[in-house]
Design an enzyme around this catalytic site. Sequence first.
Site, PDB file in Angstrom:
ATOM      1  N   PHE A 179      27.647  88.610  32.316  1.00 18.82           N
ATOM      2  CA  PHE A 179      27.936  89.369  31.094  1.00 18.82           C
ATOM      3  C   PHE A 179      27.756  90.850  31.388  1.00 18.82           C
ATOM      4  CE2 PHE A 179      28.414  88.394  26.509  1.00 18.82           C
ATOM      5  CZ  PHE A 179      28.831  87.074  26.582  1.00 18.82           C
ATOM      6  N   GLN A 227      27.248  99.538  17.425  1.00 20.17           N
ATOM      7  CA  GLN A 227      27.996  99.067  18.594  1.00 20.17           C
ATOM      8  C   GLN A 227      29.424  98.678  18.240  1.00 20.17           C
ATOM      9  OE1 GLN A 227      27.055  95.159  20.844  1.00 20.17           O
ATOM     10  NE2 GLN A 227      26.621  96.841  22.227  1.00 20.17           N
ATOM     11  N   HIS A 248      32.332  96.580  19.813  1.00 20.49           N
ATOM     12  CA  HIS A 248      32.615  95.634  20.896  1.00 20.49           C
ATOM     13  C   HIS A 248      34.016  95.940  21.396  1.00 20.49           C
ATOM     14  CE1 HIS A 248      33.227  91.964  23.097  1.00 20.49           C
ATOM     15  NE2 HIS A 248      32.034  91.507  22.789  1.00 20.49           N
ATOM     16  N   LEU A 253      36.592  88.686  17.021  1.00 16.27           N
ATOM     17  CA  LEU A 253      36.041  88.895  18.355  1.00 16.27           C
ATOM     18  C   LEU A 253      36.615  87.985  19.439  1.00 16.27           C
ATOM     19  CD1 LEU A 253      33.746  90.714  19.522  1.00 16.27           C
ATOM     20  CD2 LEU A 253      32.410  88.626  19.650  1.00 16.27           C
ATOM     21  N   GLU A 264      32.695  88.630  25.130  1.00 21.25           N
ATOM     22  CA  GLU A 264      32.558  89.232  26.451  1.00 21.25           C
ATOM     23  C   GLU A 264      32.511  88.153  27.533  1.00 21.25           C
ATOM     24  OE1 GLU A 264      29.834  92.508  26.278  1.00 21.25           O
ATOM     25  OE2 GLU A 264      29.004  91.918  28.208  1.00 21.25           O
ATOM     26  N   ARG A 296      29.101  97.722  26.802  1.00 20.81           N
ATOM     27  CA  ARG A 296      30.116  97.817  25.749  1.00 20.81           C
ATOM     28  C   ARG A 296      30.414  99.239  25.307  1.00 20.81           C
ATOM     29  NH1 ARG A 296      27.889  92.643  22.292  1.00 20.81           N
ATOM     30  NH2 ARG A 296      28.587  91.160  23.861  1.00 20.81           N
ATOM     31  N   HIS A 323      30.635  95.915  15.568  1.00 23.17           N
ATOM     32  CA  HIS A 323      30.091  94.617  15.926  1.00 23.17           C
ATOM     33  C   HIS A 323      28.616  94.447  15.619  1.00 23.17           C
ATOM     34  CE1 HIS A 323      29.927  90.906  18.156  1.00 23.17           C
ATOM     35  NE2 HIS A 323      29.049  91.380  19.020  1.00 23.17           N
ATOM     36  N   ARG A 370      23.242  97.957  22.844  1.00 23.92           N
ATOM     37  CA  ARG A 370      22.734  96.624  23.172  1.00 23.92           C
ATOM     38  C   ARG A 370      23.598  95.977  24.250  1.00 23.92           C
ATOM     39  NH1 ARG A 370      24.255  91.487  21.755  1.00 23.92           N
ATOM     40  NH2 ARG A 370      25.641  92.037  20.036  1.00 23.92           N
TER      41      ARG A 370
HETATM   42  C1  LIG Z   1      31.596  87.176  16.208  1.00 30.24           C
HETATM   43  C2  LIG Z   1      30.248  87.471  16.804  1.00 30.24           C
HETATM   44  C3  LIG Z   1      29.918  86.982  18.054  1.00 30.24           C
HETATM   45  C4  LIG Z   1      28.669  87.244  18.615  1.00 30.24           C
HETATM   46  N1  LIG Z   1      28.365  86.754  19.857  1.00 30.24           N
HETATM   47  C5  LIG Z   1      27.136  86.978  20.378  1.00 30.24           C
HETATM   48  C6  LIG Z   1      26.769  86.434  21.640  1.00 30.24           C
HETATM   49  O1  LIG Z   1      27.523  85.708  22.285  1.00 30.24           O
HETATM   50  N2  LIG Z   1      25.538  86.711  22.131  1.00 30.24           N
HETATM   51  C7  LIG Z   1      24.651  87.490  21.449  1.00 30.24           C
HETATM   52  O2  LIG Z   1      23.551  87.701  21.946  1.00 30.24           O
HETATM   53  N3  LIG Z   1      24.967  88.011  20.239  1.00 30.24           N
HETATM   54  C8  LIG Z   1      26.184  87.768  19.694  1.00 30.24           C
HETATM   55  N4  LIG Z   1      26.493  88.299  18.466  1.00 30.24           N
HETATM   56  C9  LIG Z   1      25.460  89.000  17.696  1.00 30.24           C
HETATM   57  C10 LIG Z   1      24.571  87.992  16.995  1.00 30.24           C
HETATM   58  O3  LIG Z   1      25.293  86.835  16.708  1.00 30.24           O
HETATM   59  C11 LIG Z   1      23.992  88.530  15.690  1.00 30.24           C
HETATM   60  O4  LIG Z   1      23.329  89.722  15.953  1.00 30.24           O
HETATM   61  C12 LIG Z   1      23.023  87.525  15.128  1.00 30.24           C
HETATM   62  O5  LIG Z   1      23.644  86.299  14.894  1.00 30.24           O
HETATM   63  C13 LIG Z   1      22.299  87.967  13.868  1.00 30.24           C
HETATM   64  O6  LIG Z   1      21.428  86.915  13.520  1.00 30.24           O
HETATM   65  P1  LIG Z   1      20.343  87.047  12.389  1.00 30.24           P
HETATM   66  O7  LIG Z   1      19.504  85.815  12.453  1.00 30.24           O
HETATM   67  O8  LIG Z   1      19.672  88.355  12.487  1.00 30.24           O
HETATM   68  O9  LIG Z   1      21.202  87.048  11.060  1.00 30.24           O
HETATM   69  P2  LIG Z   1      22.488  86.220  10.604  1.00 30.24           P
HETATM   70  O10 LIG Z   1      22.760  85.046  11.440  1.00 30.24           O
HETATM   71  O11 LIG Z   1      23.582  87.202  10.408  1.00 30.24           O
HETATM   72  O12 LIG Z   1      22.024  85.694   9.194  1.00 30.24           O
HETATM   73  C14 LIG Z   1      21.723  86.583   8.138  1.00 30.24           C
HETATM   74  C15 LIG Z   1      21.174  85.773   7.011  1.00 30.24           C
HETATM   75  O13 LIG Z   1      20.700  86.620   5.980  1.00 30.24           O
HETATM   76  C16 LIG Z   1      21.117  86.128   4.737  1.00 30.24           C
HETATM   77  N5  LIG Z   1      21.150  87.268   3.819  1.00 30.24           N
HETATM   78  C17 LIG Z   1      21.689  88.487   4.014  1.00 30.24           C
HETATM   79  N6  LIG Z   1      21.475  89.262   2.939  1.00 30.24           N
HETATM   80  C18 LIG Z   1      20.775  88.514   2.068  1.00 30.24           C
HETATM   81  C19 LIG Z   1      20.264  88.751   0.773  1.00 30.24           C
HETATM   82  N7  LIG Z   1      20.423  89.908   0.158  1.00 30.24           N
HETATM   83  N8  LIG Z   1      19.602  87.741   0.155  1.00 30.24           N
HETATM   84  C20 LIG Z   1      19.446  86.533   0.740  1.00 30.24           C
HETATM   85  N9  LIG Z   1      19.915  86.271   1.973  1.00 30.24           N
HETATM   86  C21 LIG Z   1      20.563  87.253   2.620  1.00 30.24           C
HETATM   87  C22 LIG Z   1      22.442  85.467   4.991  1.00 30.24           C
HETATM   88  O14 LIG Z   1      22.703  84.483   4.024  1.00 30.24           O
HETATM   89  C23 LIG Z   1      22.184  84.848   6.367  1.00 30.24           C
HETATM   90  O15 LIG Z   1      21.582  83.592   6.217  1.00 30.24           O
HETATM   91  C24 LIG Z   1      27.743  88.031  17.898  1.00 30.24           C
HETATM   92  C25 LIG Z   1      28.062  88.518  16.638  1.00 30.24           C
HETATM   93  C26 LIG Z   1      29.312  88.264  16.106  1.00 30.24           C
HETATM   94  C27 LIG Z   1      29.617  88.841  14.749  1.00 30.24           C
END
Ligand SMILES: Cc1cc2nc3c(=O)[nH]c(=O)nc-3n(C[C@H](O)[C@H](O)[C@H](O)COP(=O)(O)OP(=O)(O)OC[C@H]3O[C@@H](n4cnc5c(N)ncnc54)[C@H](O)[C@@H]3O)c2cc1C
Length: 607
Positions: A115, A237, A239, A249, A252, A283, A355, A397
């Site tokens: 990566f 960031q 992407h 997306l 990568e 990135r 991203h 990142r």
């Molecule tokens: C398309 C895509 C591909 C990616 N691929 C990778 C990868 O391969 N490797 C990598 O390391 N990273 C990757 N990332 C980044 C990574 O996936 C995210 O940074 C990560 O999933 C965020 O996880 P989290 O647990 O912080 O929040 P999330 O999984 O985004 O969850 C947020 C939660 O908060 C809740 N929420 C938000 N606001 C409120 C509110 N006001 N009240 C109640 N609940 C709320 C939502 O319901 C949700 O449950 C990718 C991101 C994207 C968008």
Amino acid sequence: MNISHDVIIVGSGAAGLYAAYWSSTKADVAVLSKLFPTRSHTGAAQGGIGAALANEEEDKPLWHWFDTIKGGDYLGDQDAQKVLCYDAPETIYELEHLGVPFSRTPEGRIAQRPFGGHTRNFGERAVRRACYAADRTGHVILHTLYEQCVKQNVHFYSEFQVLDIILNEDKTKCTGVIAYDMLSGEVHTVSAKVVVFATGGSCKNYATTSNCQANTGDAFGILLRAGLPLEDMEFVQFHPTGLAGLGILITEGARGEGGFLTNADGERFMERYAPTVKDLAPRDMIAQCIYKEVLEGRGINRTGRICSEDYVYINLMHLGKEELQKKLPEISDFATTYLGIKPWEEPVPIMPTAHYIMGGIPTDVNGRVKRNAQGDIIEGLYAAGECACVSVHGANRLGTNSLLDLVVFGRRVGLHVAKNVDQIDYGQVPTLAAQATEQCIADLKQSTGTERHGAIHEDLANVMMEKASVRRTEESLTECRDALLELRQRFNNVGIDDKGNVFNSDLLETLEVGYMIDFSLVQVEAALARRESRGAHLRLDGPMGEDGKQQQMPRDDANWLKHTYAYLDNDTDVRLEYGEVYLLQDHAEDGWEPELIERFKPKERKY
Ligand SMILES: Cc1cc2nc3c(=O)[nH]c(=O)nc-3n(C[C@H](O)[C@H](O)[C@H](O)COP(=O)(O)OP(=O)(O)OC[C@H]3O[C@@H](n4cnc5c(N)ncnc54)[C@H](O)[C@@H]3O)c2cc1C
């Protein structure tokens, strides 16, 4: 209704669920989420999760640590970055034992792929560090953690949207949150000994983004309005490989598996910019290079402008249909479904897409939230995952380090809460805690305002994309700030059409747009103040060069190697403070080895 649990976790992505899993070993835990848990954006993560699992010869946490520091352009806290990389292997094995079905090598080990920015031996060559499950890595982690939480009797309040936080008078203790039940329209006061924000990302304030609809950064707005600061919010960031015109997306991992970028001349242009790692440069660099190629007329349609008709290609044909369908099934599907392009037959048009937010809610390495640049802690308040800024990603990142951040720090929060929750008391929750939220909802329903959230959101996302994205100048950022202040005015005249109580998305999306205006203002003011280029923050308005052209601002360690802490006063005034970046060189008292200190001193970033 009043709800009460020892521990309230806001957000059910991997960060929230891992925190819930471990804290539920000692406490009564509830997860509040505006989505059904397994719909969280973590489920969209494709390419992989970083960890130096291999034998010492091939990879080690030390090299991962170095890459993370360098990748972040030296703005990350080096002690926290160590925790990220050294906790990684045991966390991955724990996930494996909890049931995550990683892809396997022929010998049966967890499969790993290269990566961007991940190297062997301090930059010698790319290394296989990203553990993956095809291109559905986040999906399998999210589902496994959800199952484990259900098994542990974690209580889930799904489709509950948190709209406010309850703090004591001097903001030293958090005692709960205010939540809105989407099904009934009821507002609940939720009291807890511990509140953990794990609300994920915020890139819906940009027009082209890989983020899901829910990534509206609500927690950022909520904490800013409560008078708390956000850290390093100017670093967003982009992407490099979003499907052109759509932003969806292409992981990568596609370049990790051998995909490469070309311009209108068919040239593999990254060889010019990053001769060692080429298409696996970090990135920030690749996104900036793509913009440069397009602006200099080497985009595929040679428009010389950043516009919806121009883009570059990612080439995957040489990998063959069978390999693509086995290792990258999801992105093969995306290209076919959304652009009608079969990636084994034709190159795929791509452009950078918003991203990830490097900044966020400032925390220590156990996820405890800081209420100022001096690092004073708020009792009973934690944050983890993308909404938190530990800070391990600095100014950029590395790919795979976000999933890692979620699980390492989500887990650490859970363990820390499990250990300490007994010593924390339920604090005082004022009887009228929910009154302001109820009033705000009533006002919106009664408003005769003529503005609508959809139009304001669209204008916000367009101006952020045009003026505060990959390339920035004082002029573009000032224009952006002025446009945001105008949007704030327009927002004061917003009304809603749905006055009902059941699944009122009109109401909730309006509130979300309000939060987005808040933190966009912070992002733009922090970017305006930071007069240097570092990582994802590229300032083009530098000094005149010998060729009579304006240069980009250089990185300026003497003045700008520091964290931004931004507050929002009176809805519109951004106040900035600055805090120390933890560099080994400044902390000899912590017993760091001299070679390490020398190795990790900030230097020019070359790949
Ligand atoms: C398309 C895509 C591909 C990616 N691929 C990778 C990868 O391969 N490797 C990598 O390391 N990273 C990757 N990332 C980044 C990574 O996936 C995210 O940074 C990560 O999933 C965020 O996880 P989290 O647990 O912080 O929040 P999330 O999984 O985004 O969850 C947020 C939660 O908060 C809740 N929420 C938000 N606001 C409120 C509110 N006001 N009240 C109640 N609940 C709320 C939502 O319901 C949700 O449950 C990718 C991101 C994207 C968008």
